[in-house]
Design a protein around this motif. Structure first.
Motif, PDB file in Angstrom:
ATOM      1  N   GLU A  22      38.811 -31.922   6.484  1.00  0.00           N
ATOM      2  CA  GLU A  22      38.909 -33.141   7.304  1.00  0.00           C
ATOM      3  C   GLU A  22      39.254 -32.931   8.786  1.00  0.00           C
ATOM      4  O   GLU A  22      40.425 -32.922   9.171  1.00  0.00           O
ATOM      5  N   MET A  23      38.191 -32.822   9.604  1.00  0.00           N
ATOM      6  CA  MET A  23      38.419 -32.737  11.057  1.00  0.00           C
ATOM      7  C   MET A  23      37.527 -33.694  11.816  1.00  0.00           C
ATOM      8  O   MET A  23      37.502 -33.673  13.052  1.00  0.00           O
ATOM      9  N   GLU A  24      36.727 -34.476  11.092  1.00  0.00           N
ATOM     10  CA  GLU A  24      35.854 -35.432  11.774  1.00  0.00           C
ATOM     11  C   GLU A  24      36.734 -36.407  12.552  1.00  0.00           C
ATOM     12  O   GLU A  24      37.577 -37.082  11.955  1.00  0.00           O
ATOM     13  N   ARG A  73      32.927 -27.940  22.401  1.00  0.00           N
ATOM     14  CA  ARG A  73      33.936 -26.932  22.064  1.00  0.00           C
ATOM     15  C   ARG A  73      33.765 -26.448  20.635  1.00  0.00           C
ATOM     16  O   ARG A  73      33.981 -25.279  20.337  1.00  0.00           O
ATOM     17  N   GLU A  74      33.371 -27.347  19.735  1.00  0.00           N
ATOM     18  CA  GLU A  74      33.324 -26.994  18.326  1.00  0.00           C
ATOM     19  C   GLU A  74      31.977 -26.443  17.866  1.00  0.00           C
ATOM     20  O   GLU A  74      31.829 -26.082  16.703  1.00  0.00           O
ATOM     21  N   PHE A 114      36.911 -15.762  16.148  1.00  0.00           N
ATOM     22  CA  PHE A 114      36.166 -16.998  15.870  1.00  0.00           C
ATOM     23  C   PHE A 114      37.096 -18.186  15.689  1.00  0.00           C
ATOM     24  O   PHE A 114      36.838 -19.276  16.177  1.00  0.00           O
ATOM     25  N   TYR A 115      38.173 -17.969  14.965  1.00  0.00           N
ATOM     26  CA  TYR A 115      39.006 -19.101  14.552  1.00  0.00           C
ATOM     27  C   TYR A 115      40.068 -19.415  15.594  1.00  0.00           C
ATOM     28  O   TYR A 115      40.796 -18.529  16.041  1.00  0.00           O
ATOM     29  N   SER A 116      40.143 -20.692  15.961  1.00  0.00           N
ATOM     30  CA  SER A 116      40.962 -21.079  17.106  1.00  0.00           C
ATOM     31  C   SER A 116      42.458 -20.974  16.839  1.00  0.00           C
ATOM     32  O   SER A 116      43.242 -20.900  17.769  1.00  0.00           O
ATOM     33  N   LEU A 117      42.862 -20.944  15.584  1.00  0.00           N
ATOM     34  CA  LEU A 117      44.301 -20.892  15.318  1.00  0.00           C
ATOM     35  C   LEU A 117      44.807 -19.486  15.004  1.00  0.00           C
ATOM     36  O   LEU A 117      45.916 -19.308  14.516  1.00  0.00           O
ATOM     37  N   ALA A 168      32.438 -18.650  10.685  1.00  0.00           N
ATOM     38  CA  ALA A 168      31.907 -19.867  10.069  1.00  0.00           C
ATOM     39  C   ALA A 168      30.626 -20.334  10.755  1.00  0.00           C
ATOM     40  O   ALA A 168      30.551 -21.426  11.300  1.00  0.00           O
ATOM     41  N   PHE A 221      34.384 -32.590  22.706  1.00  0.00           N
ATOM     42  CA  PHE A 221      34.745 -32.130  21.363  1.00  0.00           C
ATOM     43  C   PHE A 221      33.589 -31.349  20.731  1.00  0.00           C
ATOM     44  O   PHE A 221      33.765 -30.225  20.251  1.00  0.00           O
ATOM     45  N   ARG A 268      42.249 -27.669   5.556  1.00  0.00           N
ATOM     46  CA  ARG A 268      42.512 -27.252   6.939  1.00  0.00           C
ATOM     47  C   ARG A 268      43.977 -26.834   7.070  1.00  0.00           C
ATOM     48  O   ARG A 268      44.873 -27.432   6.479  1.00  0.00           O
ATOM     49  N   CYS A 301      29.354 -23.846  16.918  1.00  0.00           N
ATOM     50  CA  CYS A 301      29.626 -22.471  16.485  1.00  0.00           C
ATOM     51  C   CYS A 301      28.890 -21.463  17.351  1.00  0.00           C
ATOM     52  O   CYS A 301      29.114 -20.273  17.239  1.00  0.00           O
ATOM     53  N   CYS A 305      41.616 -30.326  17.504  1.00  0.00           N
ATOM     54  CA  CYS A 305      40.750 -31.384  16.970  1.00  0.00           C
ATOM     55  C   CYS A 305      41.587 -32.375  16.211  1.00  0.00           C
ATOM     56  O   CYS A 305      42.599 -32.029  15.635  1.00  0.00           O
ATOM     57  N   CYS A 306      41.057 -33.551  16.114  1.00  0.00           N
ATOM     58  CA  CYS A 306      41.609 -34.654  15.318  1.00  0.00           C
ATOM     59  C   CYS A 306      42.514 -34.150  14.197  1.00  0.00           C
ATOM     60  O   CYS A 306      42.097 -33.405  13.323  1.00  0.00           O
ATOM     61  N   GLY A 338      41.369 -23.287  11.695  1.00  0.00           N
ATOM     62  CA  GLY A 338      40.777 -24.015  12.808  1.00  0.00           C
ATOM     63  C   GLY A 338      39.271 -23.970  12.807  1.00  0.00           C
ATOM     64  O   GLY A 338      38.666 -23.257  11.996  1.00  0.00           O
ATOM     65  N   ARG A 339      38.621 -24.714  13.698  1.00  0.00           N
ATOM     66  CA  ARG A 339      37.190 -24.868  13.916  1.00  0.00           C
ATOM     67  C   ARG A 339      36.577 -25.904  12.978  1.00  0.00           C
ATOM     68  O   ARG A 339      36.424 -25.690  11.775  1.00  0.00           O
ATOM     69  N   TYR A 340      36.179 -27.003  13.607  1.00  0.00           N
ATOM     70  CA  TYR A 340      35.522 -28.141  12.935  1.00  0.00           C
ATOM     71  C   TYR A 340      34.305 -27.720  12.114  1.00  0.00           C
ATOM     72  O   TYR A 340      34.053 -28.279  11.050  1.00  0.00           O
ATOM     73  N   ILE A 341      33.573 -26.728  12.596  1.00  0.00           N
ATOM     74  CA  ILE A 341      32.325 -26.362  11.917  1.00  0.00           C
ATOM     75  C   ILE A 341      32.576 -25.888  10.480  1.00  0.00           C
ATOM     76  O   ILE A 341      31.683 -25.928   9.634  1.00  0.00           O
ATOM     77  N   CYS A 342      33.793 -25.458  10.173  1.00  0.00           N
ATOM     78  CA  CYS A 342      34.114 -25.052   8.796  1.00  0.00           C
ATOM     79  C   CYS A 342      33.864 -26.168   7.789  1.00  0.00           C
ATOM     80  O   CYS A 342      33.734 -25.904   6.599  1.00  0.00           O
ATOM     81  N   SER A 400      41.041 -35.620  20.363  1.00  0.00           N
ATOM     82  CA  SER A 400      39.828 -36.264  19.861  1.00  0.00           C
ATOM     83  C   SER A 400      39.868 -37.767  20.121  1.00  0.00           C
ATOM     84  O   SER A 400      40.859 -38.301  20.603  1.00  0.00           O
TER      85      SER A 400
END
Ligand SMILES: Cc1cc2nc3c(=O)[nH]c(=O)nc-3n(C[C@H](O)[C@H](O)[C@H](O)COP(=O)(O)O)c2cc1C
Ligand code: SF4
Lengths: 439, 176
Positions: free
Chosen positions: A97-99, A354-355, B85-88, A199, A351, A137, A357, B142-143, A180-184, B104
Motif C-alpha cells: 500500500e503506497m498508492e 521519483r518512483e 535501488f531501495y530508498s530506505l 524491483a 511522485f 511495506r 523504476c 511516499c504516501c 521503500g519504492r512504490y513500484i514494488c 504525496s
C-alpha cells in the motif's frame, strides 16, 4: 461468543469489519476465534475440495481490490492443478500500500491480522500453494508486529504448518517487509523484490499464475481481496453478491474512503456501488467550512480526475470506467477550490517521476519532463506550446507504450486535468514580451 | 528533494571501509541466517540482510556489501544493485533520528508545504540532509497510508499526524 452466534444465524452485512464493532482491534487468536474466526477454514478443510473453494470465489464475482478489478476466482483458476502441477506454488499478499491517498489495507493489517491469515490460508488451499508471503511495506511497523504475533499464534493452533487441521495439506506463511519504492506494488516488480532483486517489473506473459516467484505458479492478490475470502467461503457466493444491495453489478462490500480537506476523512465499509456523493457528503461530512469541491480522484493518484458533476456515479469498476476514470483503490481524494490544479498535478507527477523504476525511456525521461514543464507553468513561466508537449508526452506514455502500468497510471491525472482545467494551465504561460506583441 | 545523496557512496567512504574490513556481530549473523530460512533461495534475504545491518548500525557501510554477498552466496555487485535501488536503505550515515515526511497528494492537499517549510526552518537542513549535530535526517517519503490525518510524518518508527507547523518544535523535543 454472542457475535459469533449472530453471524451464523444472520449473515453479516459488513464481512470485512463487523468484528471491529465496539473494539479497536482483534489481534488475539482466542478473540478472533470467539468471533467466528477460522470457522471458514475449518469448513473448507473438512467439507470442501480446493476446486470447490475456487468455484465459490468465482461464483461470487469478487473483483480484485488492488486497483484493476480482475476477478479473483478467474485468476486462481489459471494456476496449474493436479498431480502434474509443480509441487511448489506460491501465494503472495500485496500489502505494499503506497498508492497516494490509499489507507485501507493498513486498517485491515493492523486491526484484523488473523482475518488476513485466514483468507490467505483459504486461498493457499484453493490453489494448493506450498507457501505464502505477505509483502508488507516496511513503514507499517505496527502491522508487522501484529502479523508476526498472529502468525506465531496460528502456527501454534495448527492453522499453519504440516497437514493443517489433519487435511494432509501443508502450508506456511511469512512476512516480508519492503525497503521503500512504490513500484514494488506492481505485481511482477513485487515478485522480483521478493526474490531479492531490484524491483523492475517483468514482461508478461508468462503471467505469474504460470511462472512467478522462483519461476513457479504464483497468485498475487491485494490485502483487501484476501480479507473477503473467509466470508465468501462461510456464507456462499449468492450472499456475497447480495451485499451490493443492487447498487452495482459488482458484488460484496468495499472499503471506501475520503481524504483531502473534508470534514471527517476516513475509511468505511459500504456496499460496492455506493455513490461518491454519499461518501463525500454523508460519511465524510462534506468539505471543510468555506471550501467547495473542485475535482476529485476516485481511487488513488493513478486515476483520472472527475468533476463535482460526477458525484452521483456509483463507485464501481465499470461505472467509473465509463466516466473516463478508474475506481482504482476506491479511496477518493477531494480537491477543494483553493487549490491550483497546476500545483496539484505537479505534486502528482513529481511522485510518479521519483518512483519510476527507470527501466523504460518514455517513463524514466518523460515523467521528469512533465515535472519540469508543470513547475514552469506553476511559476507562471510556461512557454507557448508547453500544453501541447504535455499532451504529447501523455500520449507517449499511454497504455502499451511502456513495460508496466506505472507510466499509463501516471498520466491519468495529467490528461484529465488538461481536459477539464485547461485555462488554469494556460494561465501559467508567460505573456510574450511586449516588443514581440507590438511587432 | 531526493534521497539520492544517501544512496550513493562516496569514494572516501569506500576507501575507509575497505581498510577497516567488516565483521558481522553475532546477532546480525543470526538474524540474517534466520531470514535466509524463510525463502527457497538465499538471494531473497538480501534486502532483509541490508535492513538488519542498517537496524544495528544506522546505515549500511560499503564494506558490509561484499560481506552480505558472501554470507548469502551472491555477488557483491548484486547486493550493491539492491542496496542502491531501495530508498530506505541508507548508504551514508544518517542522524540518530530519521524524519520521513509524506509528500504525496493527500498530505499536499492538507498542508505539506507549510509543514515542510517549518521542518526545514527548525532543522536548518534541506531534504536529504542531516543536521550538523547528527541528530536528525530529513527525508521525503511516499504516501504513508495515514491520509485521514494529513499532513503526516514518521520519526523513526513513530507515526504522527496531523502535524501543525507550529507544533514541530515540541514534537522534535521528544527525540533527543
Ligand atoms: C505502479 C503500480 C503499483 C501498484 N501498487 C499496488 C499496491 O501497493 N497494492 C496492491 O494491492 N496492488 C498494487 N498494484 C496492482 C498490482 O499490480 C496487482 O494488480 C494487484 O496486487 C492484484 O491484486 P488483486 O487482483 O487482488 O487486486 C500496483 C500496480 C502498479 C502498476
Ligand atoms: S513504465 Fe516506468 S515503472 Fe514501469 S517498467 Fe517502465 S520505467 Fe519502470
Amino acid at each position: 461468543m454472542s457475535a459469533g452466534a449472530d453471524i451464523r444465524t444472520s449473515p453479516e452485512t459488513h464481512p470485512l469489519t463487523w468484528r471491529l464493532r465496539g473494539r479497536e482491534a482483534v489481534t488475539e487468536l482466542a478473540d478472533y476465534e470467539a468471533l467466528d474466526g477460522y470457522a471458514a477454514l475449518r469448513l473448507a478443510l473438512t467439507e470442501l475440495s480446493p476446486g470447490d473453494v475456487t468455484q465459490r470465489v468465482k461464483d461470487s464475482n469478487l473483483r480484485g481490490r488492488g486497483g484493476a478489478g480482475f476477478p479473483a476466482g478467474i485468476k486462481w483458476s489459471l494456476v496449474p492443478m493436479g498431480a502434474d502441477a509443480p509441487r511448489q506454488k506460491y501465494l503472495v499478499c500485496n500489502a505494499d500500500e503506497m498508492e497516494p491517498g490509499t489507507f485501507k489495507d493498513r486498517l485491515l493489517l493492523e486491526r484484523l491480522p488473523h482475518q488476513l491469515l485466514e483468507g490467505m490460508i483459504l486461498t493457499g488451499y484453493a490453489i494448493q500453494a506450498s507457501r505464502g508471503y505477505i509483502f508488507l511495506r516496511g513503514e507499517y511497523v505496527l502491522a508487522t508486529q501484529r502479523l508476526e504475533q498472529a502468525l506465531t499464534q496460528a502456527r501454534q493452533a495448527g492453522y499453519l504448518g504440516e497437514t493443517i487441521l489433519g487435511s494432509g495439506w501443508s502450508f506456511d506463511l511469512f512476512v516480508h517487509t519492503g525497503a521503500g519504492r512504490y513500484i514494488c506494488g506492481e505485481e511482477t516488480a513485487l515478485i522480483n523484490s521478493l526474490e531479492g532483486r531490484r524491483a523492475n517489473p517483468r514482461a508478461k506473459p508468462p503471467f505469474p499464475q504460470i511462472a512467478g516467484l522462483w519461476g513457479k505458479p504464483t497468485v498475487v492478490n491485494n490485502c483487501e481481496t484476501l480479507n473477503c475470502i473467509p466470508a465468501i467461503v462461510r456464507h456462499g457466493a449468492e450472499w456475497f453478491k447480495g451485499l451490493s444491495q443492487g447498487r452495482s453489478p459488482d458484488s460484496g462490500t468495499k472499503l471506501y474512503g475520503a481524504s483531502g480537506r473534508v470534514q471527517r476523512p476516513g475509511v468505511w465499509e459500504l456496499p460496492i456501488g455506493t455513490t461518491a456523493r454519499e461518501l463525500l457528503e454523508e460519511h465524510a461530512g462534506g468539505m471543510r467550512e468555506g471550501l467547495a469541491l473542485k475535482a476529485w480522484l476516485p481511487g488513488g493518484a493513478s486515476t483520472d480526475f472527475l468533476l463535482p458533476s460526477h458525484l452521483d456515479l456509483a463507485m464501481d469498476y465499470d461505472t467509473i470506467m465509463k466516466a473516463g476514470s478508474r475506481m482504482g483503490t476506491g479511496l477518493m481524494m477531494a480537491v477543494d477550490d483553493r487549490q491550483s490544479m497546476v500545483s496539484v498535478v505537479r505534486n502528482l507527477e513529481t511522485f510518479f517521476a521519483r518512483e519510476s523504476c527507470g527501466w523504460c525511456t518514455p517513463c524514466r525521461d518523460g515523467l521528469p519532463w512533465t515535472v519540469k514543464l508543470l513547475s514552469a507553468l506553476e511559476r507562471g513561466e510556461g512557454e507557448l506550446g508547453d500544453l501541447e508537449i504535455l499532451a504529447q508526452i501523455a500520449r507517449q506514455l499511454g497504455p502499451g507504450k511502456t513495460f508496466c502500468a506505472h507510466a499509463p497510471g501516471a498520466i491519468e491525472p495529467l490528461q484529465s486535468a488538461l481536459k477539464y482545467f485547461r485555462e488554469e494551465f494556460e494561465r501559467g504561460i508567460a505573456a510574450p514580451p511586449a516588443a514581440a506583441i507590438n511587432g | 528533494m531526493s534521497t539520492d545523496n544517501l544512496s550513493r557512496p562516496t569514494a572516501s567512504l569506500i576507501a575507509s571501509d575497505r581498510r577497516c574490513g567488516f565483521v558481522f556481530t553475532d546477532a546480525e549473523r543470526e538474524a540474517i541466517e534466520h531470514e535466509i530460512g524463510h525463502y527457497e533461495d538465499s538471494r531473497a534475504a538480501s534486502i532483509g540482510a541490508l535492513k538488519i545491518v542498517q537496524e544495528s548500525r544506522g546505515w549500511v557501510p560499503d564494506a558490509a556489501i561484499p560481506a552480505i554477498g558472501q554470507l548469502i552466496g551472491i555477488p557483491a555487485s548484486d547486493v550493491e544493485g539492491v542496496a542502491t535501488f531501495y530508498s530506505l536503505i541508507f548508504r551514508q550515515p544518517v542522524g540518530r533520528h530519521v524524519i520521513k515526511v509524506c509528500d504525496s497528494i493527500a498530505c499536499f492537499l492538507t498542508g505539506y508545504d507549510e509543514l515542510a517549510a517549518a521542518l526545514r526552518a527548525e532543522l536548518g537542513v534541506e531534504f536529504g540532509q542531516t543536521t550538523a549535530d547528527g541528530r536528525f535526517t530529513l527525508l521525503p517519503i511516499c504516501c504513508l497510508g495515514n491520509c485521514d490525518k494529513g499532513p503526516t510524518l514518521m520519526i523513526d518508527d513513530d507515526l504522527h499526524g496531523p502535524v501543525e507547523p507550529s507544533g514541530v518544535r515540541v514534537l522534535l523535543e521528544a527525540y533527543p
